[in-house]
Write a protein that holds these residues in place. Structure first.
Motif, PDB file in Angstrom:
ATOM      1  N   GLU A 263      -6.538  -3.572  11.896  1.00 44.16           N
ATOM      2  CA  GLU A 263      -7.950  -3.981  11.967  1.00 44.16           C
ATOM      3  C   GLU A 263      -8.576  -4.586  10.692  1.00 44.16           C
ATOM      4  O   GLU A 263      -9.563  -5.533  10.939  1.00 44.16           O
ATOM      5  N   ALA A 264      -7.777  -4.283   9.694  1.00 48.93           N
ATOM      6  CA  ALA A 264      -8.397  -4.804   8.258  1.00 48.93           C
ATOM      7  C   ALA A 264      -7.530  -6.305   8.184  1.00 48.93           C
ATOM      8  O   ALA A 264      -8.012  -7.260   7.372  1.00 48.93           O
ATOM      9  N   GLY A 265      -6.856  -6.432   9.218  1.00 50.19           N
ATOM     10  CA  GLY A 265      -6.314  -8.052   9.145  1.00 50.19           C
ATOM     11  C   GLY A 265      -4.872  -8.130   8.679  1.00 50.19           C
ATOM     12  O   GLY A 265      -4.363  -9.309   8.599  1.00 50.19           O
ATOM     13  N   TYR A 266      -4.105  -6.886   8.367  1.00 51.23           N
ATOM     14  CA  TYR A 266      -2.886  -7.148   7.752  1.00 51.23           C
ATOM     15  C   TYR A 266      -1.742  -7.632   8.743  1.00 51.23           C
ATOM     16  O   TYR A 266      -1.768  -6.844  10.216  1.00 51.23           O
ATOM     17  N   ARG A 267      -1.218  -8.559   8.645  1.00 47.74           N
ATOM     18  CA  ARG A 267      -0.167  -8.940   9.517  1.00 47.74           C
ATOM     19  C   ARG A 267       1.455  -9.095   8.830  1.00 47.74           C
ATOM     20  O   ARG A 267       2.187  -9.857   9.363  1.00 47.74           O
ATOM     21  N   GLY A 268       1.563  -8.320   7.677  1.00 53.06           N
ATOM     22  CA  GLY A 268       2.855  -8.446   6.964  1.00 53.06           C
ATOM     23  C   GLY A 268       3.832  -7.527   7.636  1.00 53.06           C
ATOM     24  O   GLY A 268       3.544  -7.083   8.759  1.00 53.06           O
ATOM     25  N   ASP A 269       4.977  -7.529   6.762  1.00 52.02           N
ATOM     26  CA  ASP A 269       5.986  -6.689   7.426  1.00 52.02           C
ATOM     27  C   ASP A 269       5.383  -5.053   7.093  1.00 52.02           C
ATOM     28  O   ASP A 269       4.918  -4.587   6.061  1.00 52.02           O
ATOM     29  N   VAL A 270       5.920  -4.060   7.847  1.00 51.21           N
ATOM     30  CA  VAL A 270       5.813  -2.753   7.572  1.00 51.21           C
ATOM     31  C   VAL A 270       7.075  -1.993   7.032  1.00 51.21           C
ATOM     32  O   VAL A 270       8.175  -1.754   7.717  1.00 51.21           O
ATOM     33  N   GLU A 271       7.014  -1.532   5.704  1.00 50.26           N
ATOM     34  CA  GLU A 271       8.148  -1.368   5.090  1.00 50.26           C
ATOM     35  C   GLU A 271       8.430   0.302   5.206  1.00 50.26           C
ATOM     36  O   GLU A 271       7.480   1.088   5.022  1.00 50.26           O
ATOM     37  N   VAL A 272       9.579   0.715   5.424  1.00 51.16           N
ATOM     38  CA  VAL A 272       9.951   2.135   5.723  1.00 51.16           C
ATOM     39  C   VAL A 272      10.835   2.478   4.314  1.00 51.16           C
ATOM     40  O   VAL A 272      11.813   2.119   4.029  1.00 51.16           O
ATOM     41  N   GLU A 273      10.196   3.279   3.448  1.00 52.70           N
ATOM     42  CA  GLU A 273      10.733   3.578   2.181  1.00 52.70           C
ATOM     43  C   GLU A 273      10.806   5.140   2.007  1.00 52.70           C
ATOM     44  O   GLU A 273       9.683   5.744   1.989  1.00 52.70           O
ATOM     45  N   ILE A 274      11.895   5.754   2.092  1.00 53.01           N
ATOM     46  CA  ILE A 274      12.227   7.154   2.256  1.00 53.01           C
ATOM     47  C   ILE A 274      13.034   7.586   0.981  1.00 53.01           C
ATOM     48  O   ILE A 274      14.193   7.108   1.096  1.00 53.01           O
TER      49      ILE A 274
END
Lengths: 302, 302
Positions: A263-274
């Motif tokens: 909703e904030a407008g972010y359309r980039g990638d979603v990184e999984v960092e574990i």
């Protein structure tokens, strides 16, 4: 939004192996770490990710700007060295075409990540520290050093088309890794600079507890440069750096956070960092399969 | 402001021994814990502190109001039980003439302090939790339960002349001990109630890292019901509950915080509450001597 593998989730893989793994599992993006890129070779890494058609969702990491808070010559030298290293990181991010350079800004001056404060601190019953501290307790000053460092680095990054992404870290890392502890604070530090030069990272592990989280995500809007997801394990392991878990294994309710970031407008990638000893010990291909399934099960809004 | 011994700093001492220790070391106040008061006997404890001429700077503790967030009958019963226990705590605080009842509000519903989340959580690769969680990830809901509990308890406390002191805990305790993580959040929760009924605790260990700390202390003003000091050790021990250190042994710069609390108008006692295996193993009289010296050396403004 599309799923991205931060390569430290499959830490035993080299850059070449991680890139191949992303292709094998139909991922479109990868998050890279400087030391692994250096091992593979920067030019070779650029070739590999381009040939694979992957986006580089982030390069980890720049920052550690607070050592400048040490007194006198030592502080001046440490600050200059940190700026030089950050410029090199910006150059590498530009080469890789990374969406952003993640900035872990540093802790109290003189406190080294994961290391004790030093034997000399406050061990004399009835007295203050027996000798001057090898570190500084000036938290406000350390935060000023970060702002000064950004003022030096933001234009340099802007000229090279690189966005610095300020990452607030969980307050447990305030002594040794990041004096930026909340999204609102990171946002305040970013506002003096053009949005193309300085943004912020929303990493669920670090910010899930923040009572202001949702209002600050909305306030951040287009300043959100990276959205990283992993779970917060409870209790944390003895090495708190390894308390990051696979989504669904901890206490975080991801969907409302993902919805707010969208909703904030972010359309980039979603990184999984574990960072997690069990995940690092597992078969990386199994980790990627689990990661994709959990992303669909608990991270993406219904 | 005057120094007060929170009795868990000298945990091996009974209430009677701690009271005698305070007198021996010329302290004017003591902070008590409910289970220790119960062991000594409530009436006997009242007699001891009055005979010694000590103020009771706080009674620890009420709270744990969030279990009401569990579904159905289980949640309703847990909430009712929590309210009953808190009313008993208020009655005890009234008997003791305690300056406040410290409220540790509770973590996520169903997560027990210091206990793991349970084997069933997210252990099935590729799937969400195999069975419904034994706990709730609804952090916002848990915070609403706290507000509901306060609405029940504040008038009851007010009628008995007891002030409930909401304690924000370091975010590391958000899963299992307190969904209130910042002073600003505690203050927001206190404002619907008269100041005589609900205040806030400023505990340096929990709030030292907060970028809004000084503005929120100023905002709190007369709502500050208790000022507690101990240092924040780094790195934290494996049992994070024991990461509280003697002032001067950790990363906190106390003087600016003490100055801010004074400028906010606080004139109550300054309680030293240290959970620390080494401190508990030491000779309690030596601990009190060190505590007094460190208070003068690093806590009181020059």
């Amino acid at each position: 939004m599309s799923l991205s593998l931060n390569q430290w989730t499959t830490r035993r893989w080299s850059v070449a192996e991680a890139v191949a793994g992303c292709v094998r599992h139909d991922l479109e993006a990868i998050g890279l770490w400087r030391q692994d890129v250096a091992e593979q070779g920067l030019a070779e890494t650029v070739k590999l990710v381009r040939a694979a058609g992957l986006r580089v969702s982030s390069l980890c990491r720049g920052g550690f700007l607070t050592a400048g808070g040490l007194p006198g010559e030592e502080g001046r030298r440490a600050f200059a060295e940190a700026l030089d290293d950050n410029r090199r990181a910006v150059d590498e991010a530009a080469e890789l075409g990374a969406a952003c350079l993640v900035m872990v800004v540093g802790g109290l001056p003189g406190v080294r990540p994961g290391e004790p404060l030093g034997e000399r601190i406050g061990r004399t019953p009835g007295e203050g520290p027996a000798e001057p501290s090898p570190f500084s307790r000036d938290l406000a000053g350390a935060r000023e050093r970060v702002a000064e460092g950004l003022a030096e680095l933001a234009p340099y990054a802007g000229e090279r088309g690189v966005k610095l992404a300020l990452e607030p870290l969980h307050p447990i890392y305030c002594p040794d890794r990041a004096v930026i502890s909340t999204l609102g604070q990171a946002l305040d530090l970013s506002l003096p600079f053009p949005q193309e030069q300085v943004g912020v990272v929303v990493d669920t592990f670090h910010v899930w507890w923040d009572p202001q989280l949702f209002e600050q995500i909305a306030r951040a809007g287009d300043r959100i440069a990276s959205y990283q997801v992993c779970d917060y394990l409870h209790p944390l392991p003895a090495d708190v750096l390894l308390g990051r878990g696979m989504m669904g294994d901890g206490v975080i309710d991801f969907r409302p956070i993902t919805r707010a970031v969208l909703e904030a407008g972010y359309r980039g990638d979603v990184e999984v960092e574990i960072f997690n000893a069990d995940v690092w010990a597992a078969d990386p291909d199994e980790v990627l399969a689990t990661m994709k399934a959990r992303y669909a099960d608990v991270v993406l809004p219904a």
